[in-house]
Enzyme design. Sequence first.
Site, PDB file in Angstrom:
ATOM      1  N   SER A 110      15.373   6.411   3.935  1.00 18.92           N
ATOM      2  CA  SER A 110      14.650   5.540   4.854  1.00 18.92           C
ATOM      3  C   SER A 110      13.175   5.941   4.932  1.00 18.92           C
ATOM      4  O   SER A 110      12.489   5.971   3.925  1.00 18.92           O
ATOM      5  CB  SER A 110      15.329   5.550   6.229  1.00 18.92           C
ATOM      6  OG  SER A 110      14.830   4.527   7.058  1.00 18.92           O
ATOM      7  N   ASP A 206      20.274  -5.162   4.262  1.00 19.26           N
ATOM      8  CA  ASP A 206      19.186  -4.303   4.749  1.00 19.26           C
ATOM      9  C   ASP A 206      17.868  -5.012   4.494  1.00 19.26           C
ATOM     10  O   ASP A 206      17.608  -5.487   3.380  1.00 19.26           O
ATOM     11  CB  ASP A 206      19.231  -2.956   4.007  1.00 19.26           C
ATOM     12  CG  ASP A 206      18.164  -1.978   4.463  1.00 19.26           C
ATOM     13  OD1 ASP A 206      17.459  -2.254   5.463  1.00 19.26           O
ATOM     14  OD2 ASP A 206      18.038  -0.915   3.827  1.00 19.26           O
ATOM     15  N   HIS A 236      21.663  -0.662   6.452  1.00 21.45           N
ATOM     16  CA  HIS A 236      20.719   0.448   6.482  1.00 21.45           C
ATOM     17  C   HIS A 236      21.323   1.610   7.285  1.00 21.45           C
ATOM     18  O   HIS A 236      21.883   1.403   8.358  1.00 21.45           O
ATOM     19  CB  HIS A 236      19.403   0.006   7.131  1.00 21.45           C
ATOM     20  CG  HIS A 236      18.313   1.014   7.011  1.00 21.45           C
ATOM     21  ND1 HIS A 236      17.510   1.101   5.897  1.00 21.45           N
ATOM     22  CD2 HIS A 236      17.903   2.004   7.846  1.00 21.45           C
ATOM     23  CE1 HIS A 236      16.646   2.080   6.064  1.00 21.45           C
ATOM     24  NE2 HIS A 236      16.865   2.650   7.237  1.00 21.45           N
TER      25      HIS A 236
END
Length: 265
Positions: A110, A206, A236
């Site tokens: 991320s 995502d 995600h």
Amino acid sequence: MHRILDFDVPVVNGRIRVRIFYPTAERGGPAVIHLHGGGWVAGDLQIYDRPTRRLAQSILCPVVLVEYRLAPEYCFPTPLNDCVTAIRWVYSNSSALDIDGQRLGVIGDSAGGQLAAAACLILQRDPELQIAFQALIYPVVDHSSRTFSYTEFESGFGLTRATMSWNWNQYLLPGTDRTDPRISPISSVGISTTAAANFVATAEFDILRDAGELYAHQLAAVRRPVQLRRYNGTIHGFFLLDSLFPQSDVMVGHLAHAATTAFAI
């Protein structure tokens, strides 16, 4: 783990902590630096202790977890500079750490993926430190939100457009050039990376999916070996949600295989 060691690393105007997970007694092998996610505002050694153990157990090499300073108290470029400093610290102290400094990898998930990609772009200018492997797990590589996945999954799938916007505003001061490759690695002209091999994982549902996949294609376009995998049925953050998503363990296995191949273990 065979052993776990904590260190304080000096950085500009402070110190940060790193934790090294040694899964075996082997000495002098490759190592991976893990830059954790959390939208640049969250995450620490405790929260990411278990996920990093999973990486170390799967790759079977030391993994260095970096506790970089967080926004909004520490905005860009401080977190990124902390990460680059930590990578250089591992390289400079590789012998004392029982690590092969010529076989280093960087993993980021991320926001940590954004830091990893940006760090590799910075380190490409280092004549000595060469990153052998880069793994980006559903990375943030583009500040813009113009992709199809950003619109299709902007709410109702975990990470939302609104949350991402809030995170960016914590990380970046007003007036910051958000096309800077250190912020949006995808905007790097003639994109390159010190990593000899690359692994990019994306989640099907995502907002960051399309940008991450485009980044992988850009790496391939400049003849950087890259393995791109999309994990269907995931959102995600699925790397951290292994109790809910069996794809998490599958992804870690794929990542570990890519790493060991890159390191020629």
